[in-house]
Design a protein around this motif. Structure first.
Motif, PDB file in Angstrom:
ATOM      1  N   PRO A  69      -0.917  61.579 -20.640  1.00 17.68           N
ATOM      2  CA  PRO A  69      -1.588  61.543 -21.953  1.00 17.68           C
ATOM      3  C   PRO A  69      -1.015  62.564 -22.926  1.00 17.68           C
ATOM      4  N   LEU A  70      -0.630  63.731 -22.446  1.00 18.08           N
ATOM      5  CA  LEU A  70      -0.094  64.760 -23.325  1.00 18.08           C
ATOM      6  C   LEU A  70       1.238  64.334 -23.929  1.00 18.08           C
ATOM      7  N   LYS A  71       2.086  63.692 -23.129  1.00 20.62           N
ATOM      8  CA  LYS A  71       3.362  63.202 -23.639  1.00 20.62           C
ATOM      9  C   LYS A  71       3.143  62.003 -24.570  1.00 20.62           C
ATOM     10  N   ALA A  72       2.217  61.134 -24.209  1.00 17.28           N
ATOM     11  CA  ALA A  72       1.983  59.931 -25.000  1.00 17.28           C
ATOM     12  C   ALA A  72       1.402  60.252 -26.368  1.00 17.28           C
ATOM     13  N   ALA A  73       0.620  61.305 -26.459  1.00 21.89           N
ATOM     14  CA  ALA A  73      -0.123  61.593 -27.685  1.00 21.89           C
ATOM     15  C   ALA A  73       0.589  62.557 -28.618  1.00 21.89           C
ATOM     16  N   GLY A  74       1.864  62.814 -28.407  1.00 21.76           N
ATOM     17  CA  GLY A  74       2.585  63.798 -29.214  1.00 21.76           C
ATOM     18  C   GLY A  74       2.474  63.541 -30.715  1.00 21.76           C
TER      19      GLY A  74
ATOM     20  N   ILE B 224       0.400  65.800 -33.647  1.00 19.64           N
ATOM     21  CA  ILE B 224       0.997  66.271 -34.900  1.00 19.64           C
ATOM     22  C   ILE B 224       0.156  65.810 -36.088  1.00 19.64           C
ATOM     23  N   TRP B 225      -0.237  64.538 -36.066  1.00 22.66           N
ATOM     24  CA  TRP B 225      -1.034  63.952 -37.144  1.00 22.66           C
ATOM     25  C   TRP B 225      -2.341  64.711 -37.342  1.00 22.66           C
ATOM     26  N   GLU B 226      -3.016  65.035 -36.268  1.00 25.12           N
ATOM     27  CA  GLU B 226      -4.277  65.758 -36.365  1.00 25.12           C
ATOM     28  C   GLU B 226      -4.073  67.147 -36.974  1.00 25.12           C
ATOM     29  N   GLU B 227      -3.004  67.818 -36.600  1.00 22.17           N
ATOM     30  CA  GLU B 227      -2.730  69.138 -37.167  1.00 22.17           C
ATOM     31  C   GLU B 227      -2.429  69.045 -38.659  1.00 22.17           C
ATOM     32  N   VAL B 228      -1.694  68.013 -39.047  1.00 21.70           N
ATOM     33  CA  VAL B 228      -1.341  67.851 -40.464  1.00 21.70           C
ATOM     34  C   VAL B 228      -2.604  67.600 -41.300  1.00 21.70           C
ATOM     35  N   ILE B 229      -3.491  66.752 -40.821  1.00 25.21           N
ATOM     36  CA  ILE B 229      -4.742  66.494 -41.541  1.00 25.21           C
ATOM     37  C   ILE B 229      -5.555  67.779 -41.666  1.00 25.21           C
TER      38      ILE B 229
ATOM     39  N   VAL C  87      -8.071  56.739 -25.318  1.00 26.50           N
ATOM     40  CA  VAL C  87      -9.204  55.844 -25.081  1.00 26.50           C
ATOM     41  C   VAL C  87      -9.496  54.952 -26.280  1.00 26.50           C
ATOM     42  N   PHE C  88      -9.356  55.490 -27.481  1.00 26.96           N
ATOM     43  CA  PHE C  88      -9.772  54.743 -28.670  1.00 26.96           C
ATOM     44  C   PHE C  88      -8.609  54.258 -29.537  1.00 26.96           C
ATOM     45  N   ARG C  89      -7.761  55.157 -29.950  1.00 25.52           N
ATOM     46  CA  ARG C  89      -6.784  54.793 -30.984  1.00 25.52           C
ATOM     47  C   ARG C  89      -5.660  53.908 -30.438  1.00 25.52           C
ATOM     48  N   PHE C  90      -5.038  54.307 -29.355  1.00 22.45           N
ATOM     49  CA  PHE C  90      -3.889  53.558 -28.853  1.00 22.45           C
ATOM     50  C   PHE C  90      -4.235  52.131 -28.449  1.00 22.45           C
ATOM     51  N   PRO C  91      -5.319  51.897 -27.674  1.00 24.41           N
ATOM     52  CA  PRO C  91      -5.644  50.508 -27.327  1.00 24.41           C
ATOM     53  C   PRO C  91      -5.924  49.639 -28.545  1.00 24.41           C
ATOM     54  N   ASN C  92      -6.375  50.262 -29.640  1.00 25.06           N
ATOM     55  CA  ASN C  92      -6.665  49.514 -30.859  1.00 25.06           C
ATOM     56  C   ASN C  92      -5.523  49.570 -31.868  1.00 25.06           C
ATOM     57  N   ARG C  93      -4.385  50.112 -31.435  1.00 22.18           N
ATOM     58  CA  ARG C  93      -3.161  50.153 -32.248  1.00 22.18           C
ATOM     59  C   ARG C  93      -3.433  50.789 -33.616  1.00 22.18           C
ATOM     60  N   ILE C  94      -4.111  51.917 -33.589  1.00 18.40           N
ATOM     61  CA  ILE C  94      -4.370  52.675 -34.814  1.00 18.40           C
ATOM     62  C   ILE C  94      -3.243  53.682 -34.989  1.00 18.40           C
TER      63      ILE C  94
ATOM     64  N   ARG D 147      -8.778  65.540 -28.508  1.00 17.80           N
ATOM     65  CA  ARG D 147      -7.763  64.758 -29.204  1.00 17.80           C
ATOM     66  C   ARG D 147      -7.051  63.795 -28.255  1.00 17.80           C
ATOM     67  N   LEU D 148      -6.779  64.241 -27.040  1.00 16.89           N
ATOM     68  CA  LEU D 148      -6.141  63.355 -26.072  1.00 16.89           C
ATOM     69  C   LEU D 148      -7.050  62.181 -25.742  1.00 16.89           C
ATOM     70  N   ASP D 149      -8.324  62.435 -25.562  1.00 17.72           N
ATOM     71  CA  ASP D 149      -9.267  61.354 -25.262  1.00 17.72           C
ATOM     72  C   ASP D 149      -9.332  60.359 -26.415  1.00 17.72           C
ATOM     73  N   GLU D 150      -9.373  60.871 -27.633  1.00 18.56           N
ATOM     74  CA  GLU D 150      -9.427  59.970 -28.788  1.00 18.56           C
ATOM     75  C   GLU D 150      -8.186  59.095 -28.861  1.00 18.56           C
ATOM     76  N   ALA D 151      -7.028  59.692 -28.591  1.00 13.69           N
ATOM     77  CA  ALA D 151      -5.776  58.940 -28.662  1.00 13.69           C
ATOM     78  C   ALA D 151      -5.713  57.871 -27.582  1.00 13.69           C
TER      79      ALA D 151
END
Length: 471
Positions: free
Chosen positions: A226-231, A235-240, A207-214, A201-205
């Motif tokens: 990365p752990l602080k940045a992806a908080g 949460i979003w991944e757990e909710v899904i 490497v992929f999602r944040f640079p593409n503003r998803i 999940r950290l890698d996805e956030a």
């Protein structure tokens, strides 16, 4: 007949902007899984005792549908003391600020009197009137008049300090809120992801999602690790994941948060709405509907649909706390141009930076003391540049600042940056090979000549240390 593919594929983007008057809103309050963001739970430590009790009672009406992601629980347990320490620090800073402003007012009145007295001595030579003026505006008289205001301000600030029922010590010894929250949720708390899933999940956030503003959470890209940045994304991944476990036909998620930044809401058309990409992702991956609400709207909905109405002053307190929500800084935060407006500098750090830079004008000091978010970029820059150029010692827990007011190089770092030639040659060096941030030009325009020189020198020295490649 089934809708055409275009309408089906982009259903989330074609929906009207949600509002409290939506006819579909009732269904979310009747049977949706309710997820409270960390900041909603931490807000309980900011409410007065009376409002807090009402809010906890209202949450009891939906207790069976509350679910807490593991990441929210972790942030909540770790962040409780910080909220109370922040309140204590803000009130202490307010007292210092009031005293400083009253002292400045005293000095200004005395200086104004001296100006008038000097003119009387120069042009009128009326000793009796000069003596009368001296007695009317003596230091003792000014102190007596200002004491009325000083005492009134102190009464109110002391009331806020002493009338609140929670302190940081409460959290350490016997937190009265934590067990109430634990009872509301029962066993409905997410499990800790294993290390492999967390790394994925950290890698996805990062490497992929944040640079593409998803969305959500891409605005936190600059936080320390990365752990602080992806908080938010964790949460979003757990909710899904949890939404996908709900019974088919009633998969609805009501997510409540104070966070209304652009990594949660789309404001491109002049209206604020949750990002359609998030609604679409929730539907694609979990087969669920998603609704975002702020605490004022959520608690109003609980009152309207579930007969758990709160007192008017409680609603007003919820609204005030929600509208003034500022993320709590931690020592891993890196403040950037993108995040500065959302983060209030801690304590009197802007004023410390002001003094260490050698600034003297009341105009610039007012900018450093201002609470409005529009001044935070200048405040954070001065904090960062005085630390970078070793004009002061960095305080314990102080976040790192990555903001520059000017750079040297052949190309502008952004379209709105101005060439160094916009400033006079005597004020700015390297005019032909530098670029200046527009907000810094505004800061210079508001400063008197002496402080303009100090600010320009700081920015110029910083620019030399952050020179861009040429060509």
């Amino acid at each position: 007949m089934e809708d055409p593919a275009l309408l089906r594929r982009f259903h989330a983007w074609l929906q009207p902007v949600p509002s409290p008057q939506d006819t579909i809103r009732l269904a979310f309050f009747q049977d949706a899984l309710i997820v409270l963001d960390t900041n909603v739970l931490l807000s309980l430590y900011e409410y007065t005792a009376e409002s807090r009790e009402e809010v906890l009672t209202a949450l009891g009406q939906v207790s069976g549908r509350l679910w807490m992601p593991y990441q929210v629980g972790l942030e909540f347990v770790r962040g409780r003391r910080s909220v109370l320490e922040s309140r204590k620090r803000v009130l202490a800073d307010a007292s210092k600020s009031v005293n400083a402003k009253l002292t400045a007012a005293r000095n200004a009145i005395i200086e104004a009197k001296d100006t008038v007295r000097a003119q009387l001595q120069k042009y009128a030579r009326v000793p009796a009137e000069i003596d009368a003026l001296q007695q009317l505006v003596s230091e003792a008289a000014v102190d007596e008049h200002l004491a009325l205001y000083r005492d009134a301000f102190k009464v109110h600030l002391d009331m806020l300090k002493n009338g609140y029922d929670l302190t940081p010590v409460n959290v350490d010894s016997a937190d009265p809120i934590l067990p109430r929250i634990a009872d509301l949720y029962g066993d409905r708390v997410g499990l800790q992801p294993d290390d492999q899933l967390l790394q994925q999940r950290l890698d996805e956030a990062v490497v992929f999602r944040f640079p593409n503003r998803i969305p959500p959470g891409f605005k936190d890209f600059d936080k320390g690790t990365p752990l602080k940045a992806a908080g938010d994304f964790l949460i979003w991944e757990e909710v899904i994941e949890q939404a996908a476990l709900l019974p088919e036909g009633s998969r609805r998620v009501l997510f409540v948060s104070n966070d209304v930044k652009e990594d949660w809401y789309d404001t491109s058309n002049g209206k604020q709405r949750p990002w359609p990409a998030m609604l679409d992702e929730m539907h694609r991956r979990a087969g669920a509907e998603l609704r975002l609400e702020t605490p004022p709207d959520f608690y109003a909905g609980v009152g309207e649909y579930l007969n758990a109405a709160l007192a008017d002053n409680t609603y007003e307190e919820i609204r005030r706390v929600s509208e003034t929500f500022t993320p709590v800084l931690d020592d891993g935060t890196v403040v950037t141009v993108r995040t500065a407006g959302d983060l209030a500098p801690p304590g009197d750090l802007p004023v410390i930076a002001y003094r260490s830079a050698g600034l003297t004008s009341s105009a610039v000091r007012s900018t450093m003391e201002a609470l409005d978010s529009v001044f935070r970029l200048a405040q954070w820059w001065l904090i960062g540049v005085t630390a970078q150029l070793e004009r002061r010692e960095v305080t314990e827990g102080e976040p790192r600042v990555d903001i520059v007011a000017a750079v040297r190089g052949s190309d502008a770092p952004a379209p709105d940056w101005k060439p160094g030639t916009v400033l006079p040659s005597g004020e700015w060096i390297h005019r032909e090979s530098s670029w200046i941030a527009p907000w810094f030009l505004d800061l210079l325009a508001s400063a008197p000549p002496a402080d303009r020189g100090v600010l320009s020198a700081l920015a110029s020295e910083q620019a030399a240390a952050n020179r861009l490649p040429t060509g």
